[in-house]
Scaffold this motif. Structure first.
Motif, short mmCIF file in Angstrom:
data_model
loop_
_atom_site.label_atom_id
_atom_site.label_comp_id
_atom_site.label_asym_id
_atom_site.label_seq_id
_atom_site.Cartn_x
_atom_site.Cartn_y
_atom_site.Cartn_z
N ARG A 152 -28.71 12.84 5.87
CA ARG A 152 -27.28 13.08 5.79
C ARG A 152 -26.50 12.09 6.66
O ARG A 152 -26.78 11.94 7.84
N PHE A 153 -25.51 11.44 6.04
CA PHE A 153 -24.60 10.54 6.74
C PHE A 153 -23.22 10.75 6.16
O PHE A 153 -23.05 10.79 4.94
N GLN A 154 -22.22 10.91 7.02
CA GLN A 154 -20.85 11.21 6.60
C GLN A 154 -20.83 12.43 5.68
O GLN A 154 -20.16 12.47 4.65
N ASN A 155 -21.64 13.42 6.06
CA ASN A 155 -21.70 14.72 5.40
C ASN A 155 -22.14 14.64 3.94
O ASN A 155 -21.78 15.50 3.12
N THR A 156 -22.95 13.62 3.62
CA THR A 156 -23.48 13.46 2.25
C THR A 156 -24.95 13.09 2.35
O THR A 156 -25.34 12.30 3.21
N TYR A 157 -25.78 13.64 1.47
CA TYR A 157 -27.18 13.25 1.39
C TYR A 157 -27.29 11.93 0.63
O TYR A 157 -26.73 11.77 -0.46
N HIS A 158 -28.06 10.98 1.21
CA HIS A 158 -28.18 9.66 0.60
C HIS A 158 -29.59 9.36 0.11
O HIS A 158 -29.77 8.49 -0.73
N TYR A 159 -30.60 10.03 0.64
CA TYR A 159 -31.99 9.88 0.18
C TYR A 159 -32.82 10.95 0.87
O TYR A 159 -32.29 11.73 1.69
#
Length: 280
Positions: A57-64
């Protein structure tokens, strides 16, 4: 060479209690399971002792997604969907996973220095690598999920120490980097969507050692595998690669069936499919 043992009851209990970035099961997180083709999570590495499942999670979003080995303090693999880079986003910061320090802390990746200010005196490195482990080690912080396979902000999110391994500098900066660039060109030209796994095979006894303490396992191999689909989600191409983590500086490209046979050498349980229906 280390083989993968069954997860203990204590680890399972810990995972069941956590939430956010450290999850009990990728399958239960719709925004995380999407990084696996048709929701198929590999059996590979699932019995690794001390493994945790991270939805990065980065900037409140899952990226991988990352399966992380807390004993060796390296990832078993990271799973992602390729996205062409739009420039920028190459971080000078290196993040850690707060929930590997305390399960009640937030799930957003953060710099260790930020966590130290928020939680003074709490040691962050019991279950994960720290930035200082790599300093003057002679090894690169080698991305598994490569920053060059993403646009901002997913590119920023690859700069977490749970997504890197100690990689031979000559390999990381030459043959492996060239292979990553080659894959990017293939994915852009031939795939509507590319699902990718990138992993590491821990060594039997080779570690980054700090203050006489084994801190981070230096992998014997790094590997990747991909499944390329068209706009209808139908597989159109697949492949894999293996590299010995030395200054031999060589990458061997191969098929999915060959990478499964290779991985089977390091597992006591069947590796099975890396992708749904082995990308066929």
């Amino acid at each position: 060479m280390q083989t993968f043992a069954a997860l203990g009851v204590i680890i399972g209990s810990f995972l069941a209690l956590t939430e956010g970035d450290v999850v009990s099961n990728f399958q239960n997180e719709p925004d995380c399971i999407k990084f696996f083709y048709k929701g198929k999570v590999p059996q590979w590495g699932s019995t690794t002792s001390g493994a945790v499942q991270l939805c990065q999670r980065f900037q409140n979003t899952y990226h991988y997604a990352t399966l992380y080995d807390t004993y060796n303090r390296i990832a078993v693999y990271s799973a992602y969907i390729f996205g062409p880079s739009n420039g920028g986003g190459r971080e000078t910061r290196w993040f850690v996973e707060p929930q590997l320090v305390n399960q009640n802390w937030g799930g957003e990746m953060k710099e260790g220095s930020v966590l130290e200010k928020q939680h003074p005196g709490v040691y962050q490195g019991d279950r994960q690598a720290l930035n200082e482990d790599y300093t003057n080690s002679g090894f690169d912080r080698g991305h598994l999920n490569p920053n060059g396979h993403h646009a901002v902000p997913s590119r920023n999110a690859t700069f977490t120490l749970t997504n890197v391994v100690p990689q031979n500098p000559k390999l990381n900066q030459n043959a492996w980097a060239n292979h990553e660039s080659k894959l990017a060109n293939i994915f852009k030209a031939q795939c509507d969507k590319a699902y990718v796994l990138v992993g590491a095979i821990p060594s039997a006894s080779n570690w980054i050692i700090k203050n006489n303490v084994k801190r981070v396992n230096i992998p014997e191999y790094v590997w990747n595998a991909y499944c390329c689909v068209n706009s209808n989600g139908v597989p159109v191409r697949s492949g894999a690669a293996i590299a010995l983590n030395t200054d031999q500086n060589s990458v061997e490209e191969c098929t999915l069936s060959k990478i499964v046979k290779f991985l089977q050498r390091f597992s006591n349980t069947p590796v099975g499919e890396l992708f749904y229906n082995q990308c066929q």
